[in-house]
Design a protein around this motif. Structure first.
Motif, PDB file in Angstrom:
ATOM      1  N   LEU A  68       4.207  -5.481   9.777  1.00 39.37           N
ATOM      2  CA  LEU A  68       3.089  -5.566   9.285  1.00 39.37           C
ATOM      3  C   LEU A  68       2.820  -6.824   8.347  1.00 39.37           C
ATOM      4  O   LEU A  68       4.015  -7.231   7.852  1.00 39.37           O
ATOM      5  CB  LEU A  68       2.963  -4.467   8.320  1.00 39.37           C
ATOM      6  CG  LEU A  68       2.773  -3.107   9.121  1.00 39.37           C
ATOM      7  CD1 LEU A  68       2.469  -1.998   7.864  1.00 39.37           C
ATOM      8  CD2 LEU A  68       1.591  -2.995   9.974  1.00 39.37           C
ATOM      9  N   THR A  69       1.804  -7.696   8.360  1.00 39.62           N
ATOM     10  CA  THR A  69       1.896  -8.833   7.454  1.00 39.62           C
ATOM     11  C   THR A  69       1.317  -8.863   6.229  1.00 39.62           C
ATOM     12  O   THR A  69       1.513  -9.678   5.328  1.00 39.62           O
ATOM     13  CB  THR A  69       1.011  -9.522   8.126  1.00 39.62           C
ATOM     14  OG1 THR A  69      -0.352  -9.137   8.461  1.00 39.62           O
ATOM     15  CG2 THR A  69       1.489 -10.099   9.623  1.00 39.62           C
ATOM     16  N   ALA A  70       0.599  -7.489   5.754  1.00 38.11           N
ATOM     17  CA  ALA A  70       0.094  -7.519   4.396  1.00 38.11           C
ATOM     18  C   ALA A  70       0.920  -7.247   3.147  1.00 38.11           C
ATOM     19  O   ALA A  70       0.684  -7.690   2.078  1.00 38.11           O
ATOM     20  CB  ALA A  70      -0.874  -6.554   4.466  1.00 38.11           C
ATOM     21  N   GLU A  71       2.259  -6.707   3.580  1.00 44.73           N
ATOM     22  CA  GLU A  71       2.818  -5.937   2.590  1.00 44.73           C
ATOM     23  C   GLU A  71       3.726  -7.244   1.809  1.00 44.73           C
ATOM     24  O   GLU A  71       4.011  -8.186   2.266  1.00 44.73           O
ATOM     25  CB  GLU A  71       4.060  -5.374   3.114  1.00 44.73           C
ATOM     26  CG  GLU A  71       4.827  -4.453   1.943  1.00 44.73           C
ATOM     27  CD  GLU A  71       5.625  -3.018   2.626  1.00 44.73           C
ATOM     28  OE1 GLU A  71       5.764  -2.405   1.959  1.00 44.73           O
ATOM     29  OE2 GLU A  71       5.746  -3.192   3.840  1.00 44.73           O
ATOM     30  N   GLN A  72       3.894  -7.172   0.475  1.00 46.57           N
ATOM     31  CA  GLN A  72       4.396  -8.202  -0.403  1.00 46.57           C
ATOM     32  C   GLN A  72       5.939  -7.888  -0.808  1.00 46.57           C
ATOM     33  O   GLN A  72       6.463  -9.013  -0.959  1.00 46.57           O
ATOM     34  CB  GLN A  72       3.470  -8.408  -1.671  1.00 46.57           C
ATOM     35  CG  GLN A  72       2.077  -8.669  -1.219  1.00 46.57           C
ATOM     36  CD  GLN A  72       1.085  -9.160  -2.497  1.00 46.57           C
ATOM     37  OE1 GLN A  72       1.684  -9.251  -3.714  1.00 46.57           O
ATOM     38  NE2 GLN A  72      -0.178  -9.198  -2.309  1.00 46.57           N
ATOM     39  N   SER A  73       6.247  -6.920  -1.206  1.00 48.51           N
ATOM     40  CA  SER A  73       7.690  -6.702  -1.631  1.00 48.51           C
ATOM     41  C   SER A  73       8.626  -6.298  -0.634  1.00 48.51           C
ATOM     42  O   SER A  73       9.501  -6.344  -0.987  1.00 48.51           O
ATOM     43  CB  SER A  73       7.592  -5.685  -2.809  1.00 48.51           C
ATOM     44  OG  SER A  73       7.060  -4.644  -2.649  1.00 48.51           O
ATOM     45  N   ASN A  74       8.132  -5.618   0.468  1.00 44.51           N
ATOM     46  CA  ASN A  74       9.167  -5.403   1.655  1.00 44.51           C
ATOM     47  C   ASN A  74       8.649  -5.558   2.838  1.00 44.51           C
ATOM     48  O   ASN A  74       7.687  -6.442   2.897  1.00 44.51           O
ATOM     49  CB  ASN A  74       9.282  -3.684   1.441  1.00 44.51           C
ATOM     50  CG  ASN A  74       9.857  -3.319   0.046  1.00 44.51           C
ATOM     51  OD1 ASN A  74      10.745  -3.760  -0.326  1.00 44.51           O
ATOM     52  ND2 ASN A  74       8.940  -2.535  -0.794  1.00 44.51           N
ATOM     53  N   THR A  75       9.077  -5.435   3.932  1.00 45.89           N
ATOM     54  CA  THR A  75       8.760  -5.658   5.127  1.00 45.89           C
ATOM     55  C   THR A  75       8.727  -4.075   5.812  1.00 45.89           C
ATOM     56  O   THR A  75       9.865  -3.709   6.060  1.00 45.89           O
ATOM     57  CB  THR A  75       9.714  -6.565   5.881  1.00 45.89           C
ATOM     58  OG1 THR A  75       9.738  -7.555   5.509  1.00 45.89           O
ATOM     59  CG2 THR A  75       9.065  -6.914   7.364  1.00 45.89           C
ATOM     60  N   SER A  76       7.532  -3.879   6.549  1.00 44.53           N
ATOM     61  CA  SER A  76       7.468  -2.713   7.613  1.00 44.53           C
ATOM     62  C   SER A  76       7.298  -3.020   8.855  1.00 44.53           C
ATOM     63  O   SER A  76       6.395  -3.639   9.032  1.00 44.53           O
ATOM     64  CB  SER A  76       6.261  -1.960   6.599  1.00 44.53           C
ATOM     65  OG  SER A  76       6.630  -1.517   5.246  1.00 44.53           O
ATOM     66  N   LEU A  77       7.755  -2.208   9.510  1.00 40.59           N
ATOM     67  CA  LEU A  77       7.641  -2.337  11.009  1.00 40.59           C
ATOM     68  C   LEU A  77       7.067  -0.854  11.500  1.00 40.59           C
ATOM     69  O   LEU A  77       7.518   0.238  11.203  1.00 40.59           O
ATOM     70  CB  LEU A  77       8.940  -2.361  11.785  1.00 40.59           C
ATOM     71  CG  LEU A  77       9.777  -3.354  11.207  1.00 40.59           C
ATOM     72  CD1 LEU A  77      11.020  -3.689  11.964  1.00 40.59           C
ATOM     73  CD2 LEU A  77       8.988  -4.810  11.360  1.00 40.59           C
TER      74      LEU A  77
END
Length: 461
Positions: free
Chosen positions: A142-151
């Motif tokens: 996902l590209t919208a997250e700011q403080s982590n990285t989600s798949l």
């Protein structure tokens, strides 16, 4: 493959500052990289590195950077190229990419989790049923997250990799694990998690949850209602086809049920006068710091201090428990059957110890009320406010704030109307935080929290 950590530090020094999740963009710091674990041997090697950032004031932060080591460049990964280093053994160039964006290798996290592996001290754990982990599914970052990285893996699971890491069990894992065991209705079930021992202490690295395929983001849902209202000519909020108040009421009921689940899982306590005084002092400290950055705050500062004094002098014990800690419309999803609450991580800027501390559930109520104000007014920033649009935005916000509070009380939570001292102080504290954030990142959005602070300073919650 073997690389010099100093070379990895060098390339990370030029790369970290460009990442949305890196919190030190405006600060001078020295980066030192260290290898934590190799999850998969070459080719290509997948490794987890820790970037230790020491700032000029002595503060230390740690960031998790999963890397994939490739001997050839990969065109479709150009946007996540960290840099190029030299293999110590044979002088070959090695191209380092952010492994969380490389679909060829991300499956190793799920495979390790399903197998219950431990690799170089990194523990992969399936919570209950390893068969629920979708091993073999392709990932999408996902590209919208700011403080982590989600798949997202397939359409069944979502993995969040924590970027800024620190000692202690992350509340997002801790709370989801307990509420999953309770069978709580308003969360996404935890499927597994990844932890490591770093410097002799446990650190949280990642978590895997069920993915809500057809859910609607709460922020998008609410702002869609505002757009509908603004397009409806002269209709009032309750007359518009996209009226959100019914959903706001159901969201309030759901929030109360989540708080009841948290109390059942972790217990409750009371905040006495000393604890309330401590919280009020912290709020005043944040206000003083904000005044140095946003001079416009000076016109309402005295009124806000009165609100914090009222909190310090509150003469009734206050229920405390584990809370969400950063609740807003972007942290909830509307499914066909229910509202689902996400991201129990708390405010990322706070330490894990602070985020795990029991607090009044009214803090979460205040956070959601602030979000309703933002949903109502953020569009006016882009389209230009008129007296009519300002009136209609205020009407939408008031209607949905009231509906949420009514739902929260009916769902078994404290009636916000009966604890206005708490609500006013917590909402003011959140709005001060917002004001500083907007001043640093979106100055044209400053009118949103400033208008709320004017209301709160005048004694209206």
């Amino acid at each position: 493959m073997k690389v010099d950590p100093a070379e990895v530090s060098r390339v990370l020094s030029g790369w970290l500052g460009q990442q949305r999740w890196y919190a030190g963009k405006s600060r001078d710091g020295v980066i030192a990289a260290r290898l934590l674990a190799e999850l998969a041997p070459e080719p290509p090697s997948v490794q987890i590195w820790i970037a230790d950032v020491t700032y000029s004031d002595g503060q230390l932060e740690h960031y998790q950077v999963p890397l994939v080591f490739r001997t050839e460049t990969v065109d479709h990964l150009d946007h996540v190229l960290v840099g190029t280093v030299i293999d110590i053994d044979d002088d070959r160039p090695i191209h380092l990419y952010d492994a969380l964006h490389d679909k060829e290798v991300t499956g190793v996290w799920l495979a390790r989790m399903a197998a219950g592996d431990t690799v170089d001290g990194v523990v992969f754990d399936a919570l209950d049923n390893p068969g629920e982990i979708p091993v073999g599914e392709t990932s999408l970052a996902l590209t919208a997250e700011q403080s982590n990285t989600s798949l997202i893996f397939g359409d069944t699971a979502i993995m969040k990799a924590f970027r800024r890491v620190e000692p202690g069990l992350n509340p997002d894992i801790e709370i989801h694990a307990e509420l999953t065991r309770l069978g709580a209705r308003h969360i996404a079930k935890l499927l597994g998690h990844v932890t490591a021992e770093v410097d002799g202490q446990p650190w949280s690295l990642a978590m895997l949850q069920e993915f809500m395929t057809t859910a609607t983001d709460g922020w998008q849902f609410a702002t869609g209602s505002v757009r509908d209202l603004m397009a409806e000519g002269d209709l009032h909020a309750e007359e518009a086809g996209g009226d959100f108040a019914g959903e706001a009421h159901r969201l309030g009921v759901s929030a109360a049920e989540v708080h009841a689940d948290l109390a059942r899982a972790f217990g409750t306590s009371e905040l006495g006068s000393a604890e309330l005084g401590e919280r009020a002092a912290v709020m005043k400290g944040r206000l003083d710091a904000a005044l140095s950055e946003v001079p416009a705050l000076s016109t309402v500062a005295d009124g806000l201090r009165h609100a914090y004094d009222d909190l310090a002098n509150y003469d009734r014990p206050v229920l405390a428990q584990r809370v969400h800690g950063d609740l807003h419309l972007g942290q909830v999803l509307r499914t066909v059957h229910r509202w689902v609450f996400l991201d129990f991580e708390g405010e990322p800027a706070k330490s894990i110890g602070e985020r795990r501390r029991q607090d009044s559930p009214i803090r979460d109520v205040a956070g959601m009320l602030r979000s309703f104000d933002y949903a109502a007014r953020h569009q006016l920033i882009d389209i230009g406010a008129t007296s009519q649009s300002e009136f209609r935005a205020a009407e939408w916000a008031d209607r949905n704030r009231a509906a949420f509070c009514q739902g929260y009380a009916e769902g078994g939570g404290l009636d916000p109307a009966e604890v206005t001292v708490l609500l006013r102080a917590f909402e003011a504290d959140k709005a001060v935080y917002e004001l500083v954030y907007e001043a640093r990142n979106r100055p044209n959005w400053l009118p949103i929290p400033l208008a709320s602070l004017q209301r709160l300073a005048a004694g209206r919650s």
